[in-house]
Design a protein around this motif. Structure first.
Motif, PDB file in Angstrom:
ATOM      1  N   THR A 109       0.814  -1.214   0.000  1.00  0.00           N
ATOM      2  CA  THR A 109       0.000   0.000   0.000  1.00  0.00           C
ATOM      3  C   THR A 109       0.849   1.267   0.000  1.00  0.00           C
ATOM      4  OG1 THR A 109      -0.124  -0.105   2.425  1.00  0.00           O
ATOM      5  CG2 THR A 109      -1.938  -1.098   1.167  1.00  0.00           C
ATOM      6  N   ASP A 110       1.992   1.231   0.628  1.00  0.00           N
ATOM      7  CA  ASP A 110       2.773   2.449   0.806  1.00  0.00           C
ATOM      8  C   ASP A 110       4.229   2.061   1.000  1.00  0.00           C
ATOM      9  OD1 ASP A 110       3.347   5.102   1.026  1.00  0.00           O
ATOM     10  OD2 ASP A 110       2.166   5.466   2.837  1.00  0.00           O
ATOM     11  N   ASP A 111       5.098   3.051   1.047  1.00  0.00           N
ATOM     12  CA  ASP A 111       6.475   2.801   1.453  1.00  0.00           C
ATOM     13  C   ASP A 111       7.018   4.077   2.072  1.00  0.00           C
ATOM     14  OD1 ASP A 111       7.003   4.456  -0.688  1.00  0.00           O
ATOM     15  OD2 ASP A 111       8.443   3.133  -1.650  1.00  0.00           O
ATOM     16  N   TYR A 112       8.225   3.961   2.613  1.00  0.00           N
ATOM     17  CA  TYR A 112       8.886   5.095   3.251  1.00  0.00           C
ATOM     18  C   TYR A 112      10.246   5.322   2.596  1.00  0.00           C
ATOM     19  CZ  TYR A 112       5.071   4.605   6.492  1.00  0.00           C
ATOM     20  OH  TYR A 112       3.804   4.528   7.031  1.00  0.00           O
ATOM     21  N   ARG A 113      10.247   5.259   1.261  1.00  0.00           N
ATOM     22  CA  ARG A 113      11.428   5.512   0.434  1.00  0.00           C
ATOM     23  C   ARG A 113      11.129   6.756  -0.413  1.00  0.00           C
ATOM     24  NH1 ARG A 113       9.859   0.065  -0.403  1.00  0.00           N
ATOM     25  NH2 ARG A 113      11.229  -1.450   0.654  1.00  0.00           N
ATOM     26  N   HIS A 172      15.394   7.206   3.160  1.00  0.00           N
ATOM     27  CA  HIS A 172      14.466   6.230   3.726  1.00  0.00           C
ATOM     28  C   HIS A 172      14.173   6.610   5.174  1.00  0.00           C
ATOM     29  CE1 HIS A 172      15.164   2.367   1.081  1.00  0.00           C
ATOM     30  NE2 HIS A 172      15.122   3.461   0.343  1.00  0.00           N
ATOM     31  N   ASN A 173      12.939   6.352   5.612  1.00  0.00           N
ATOM     32  CA  ASN A 173      12.631   6.291   7.037  1.00  0.00           C
ATOM     33  C   ASN A 173      12.512   4.825   7.411  1.00  0.00           C
ATOM     34  OD1 ASN A 173      11.105   9.120   6.249  1.00  0.00           O
ATOM     35  ND2 ASN A 173      11.988   9.128   8.294  1.00  0.00           N
ATOM     36  N   TRP A 174      12.978   4.480   8.619  1.00  0.00           N
ATOM     37  CA  TRP A 174      12.993   3.067   8.990  1.00  0.00           C
ATOM     38  C   TRP A 174      12.957   2.883  10.506  1.00  0.00           C
ATOM     39  CZ3 TRP A 174      18.334   0.762   9.821  1.00  0.00           C
ATOM     40  CH2 TRP A 174      19.315   1.764   9.871  1.00  0.00           C
ATOM     41  N   VAL A 175      12.371   1.772  10.891  1.00  0.00           N
ATOM     42  CA  VAL A 175      12.251   1.371  12.294  1.00  0.00           C
ATOM     43  C   VAL A 175      12.785  -0.046  12.409  1.00  0.00           C
ATOM     44  CG1 VAL A 175      10.618   0.807  14.140  1.00  0.00           C
ATOM     45  CG2 VAL A 175      10.259   2.861  12.742  1.00  0.00           C
ATOM     46  N   ASN A 176      13.468  -0.335  13.507  1.00  0.00           N
ATOM     47  CA  ASN A 176      13.905  -1.713  13.771  1.00  0.00           C
ATOM     48  C   ASN A 176      14.060  -1.918  15.272  1.00  0.00           C
ATOM     49  OD1 ASN A 176      16.396  -0.565  14.442  1.00  0.00           O
ATOM     50  ND2 ASN A 176      17.313  -1.025  12.462  1.00  0.00           N
TER      51      ASN A 176
END
Length: 417
Positions: free
Chosen positions: A164-168, A267-271
């Motif tokens: 549906t979406d991305d954070y790139r 990019h936004n990212w979570v880990n």
């Protein structure tokens, strides 16, 4: 990640520790190995500058640039000219951001050429192409590959699984374009790779933003020009050169100015290293919404309305976060289940790295991920607000997933020892 690094993380849990700020940002003369990067930057949430060697082979750094290193706007127009792109007006303020409009890339490039020809004084103002989901719009475009340093990216892994979406994002704009003072969405990490041009970054470590608030508690819009309190600390300033990659850790407020015509990939990212910060952010956002509409608490559906408002402001509610954690946990459990009798090479061949954890990070990283995820998952599941939102008939009960994760972690450690 190997067994030794995993054991080290148990002794040195991640967290914000302002005593570790000496010598920031971390600079690397050469591209660091993943374990060193993880230990010295990712786990302690320390900003870093990675060298151009990380991006030197990316197609974007050849196709999108002229021989003099400046943006090749004609090449971009030829490749993507009909695409609709979001463009912000840096000369106007709308709340705490710049108002946006959609333009075709061809029209934006025509503006950019005119802006440069007029010595960066176009009557349209300073327009900045921001937050363009180029990879989503052109999935077959060969532009870049995510470095291993940023591949433990749960946010895009989840987004890809939902398709549906991305954070790139791609950003491109002329000299003088800028982004106001902010912290990233969901208190995510971000990374930003300059294809060309130079950026000036101003950083404030977590907590320092509170020293910048005005008497009404508002944060500044522009830390370079707005009046700041006498107690305001000086920012950490970084100049990012062409090819370099900036790592912005969770919770670091920042402001960015393009010193030259610039193109960047972000990019936004979570880990597992910043998951707790994301959960704490969502809890704080819900409390803020509840305070704002406290006078409506007796209305039917008040809890659901609070979640709806929170999602409209942040992009995520508790149910989304619950599903996010469940998806990542299931992906790690599945990967570790493949471990007995299967080589890592075979696992890699069978894995689509756009839909699940890149197996090049290894099984110990999957164990680390579950180790960090399970306490947060249990906290979310135990939150009184989630019980009114999550339908147990649609979602797996938390105890089942937790038991499965703990079992597969124990078996994986035994098989890896």
């Amino acid at each position: 990640m190997d067994a030794a690094l995993y054991e080290w993380t148990l002794e040195h849990p991640a967290g914000f520790d302002n005593s570790r700020l000496d010598g920031l940002p971390v600079g690397f003369a050469e591209v660091p190995p993943y374990d060193l990067w993880f230990r010295d930057c990712l786990l302690p949430c320390k900003p870093a500058v990675l060298p151009p060697g990380l991006t030197s082979a990316w197609p974007a750094r050849s196709r999108w640039l002229r021989s003099d290193g400046r943006p090749d706007l004609s090449a971009l127009a030829h490749e993507f000219g009909d695409a609709l792109v979001p463009v912000a007006n840096c000369d106007r303020r709308q709340y705490d951001a710049n108002p946006k409009q959609n333009m075709t890339l061809c029209d934006y490039i025509a503006y950019w050429n005119e802006h440069v020809a007029l010595d960066y004084r176009s009557p349209q103002g300073c327009l900045y192409l921001k937050d363009w989901h180029l990879c989503r719009a052109f999935p077959k475009a060969d532009i870049y590959s995510t470095p291993i340093h940023f591949s433990s990216d749960w946010l895009n892994e989840f987004a890809d699984s939902k398709q549906t979406d991305d954070y790139r994002f791609v950003y491109m704009g002329p000299k003088g374009s800028w982004t106001p003072f902010h912290a990233d969405v969901f208190r995510s990490h971000s990374w930003s790779a300059n294809m060309c041009g130079r950026k000036r970054w101003l950083f404030y470590s977590p907590g320092q933003e509170d020293l910048l608030r005005d008497p009404l508690g508002n944060l500044p819009y522009d830390v370079m020009n707005d009046p700041l309190p006498d107690a305001a600390p000086a920012p950490l300033e970084v100049i990012q050169e062409a090819g370099e990659v900036i790592f912005v850790p969770s919770g670091w407020y920042h402001q960015v100015l393009n010193l030259e015509d610039t193109i960047s990939i972000n990019h936004n990212w979570v880990n597992g290293c910043n998951l707790y910060q994301t959960w704490a952010f969502l809890q704080a956002e819900l409390c803020s919404v509840q305070r704002e509409i406290e006078d409506c608490r007796t209305m039917q559906g008040w809890e659901q309305q609070c979640q709806l408002i929170m999602k409209s402001c942040t992009g995520m509610d508790y149910q989304d976060f619950y599903l996010f954690l469940q998806t990542i946990a299931e992906n790690r459990i599945e990967l570790l289940k493949q471990l007995p009798g299967t080589s890592l090479d075979e696992m890699t061949r069978n894995q689509d790295d756009r839909h699940g954890m890149p197996t090049m990070l290894g099984p110990w990283h999957a164990i680390f991920d579950l180790h960090k995820l399970l306490p947060v998952f249990c906290s979310v599941a135990a939150d009184p607000h989630i019980n009114q939102l999550v339908n147990d008939s649609l979602l797996e009960r938390p105890s089942h997933l937790t038991t499965a994760a703990e079992t597969v972690m124990a078996e994986a450690k035994w098989n890896l020892s």
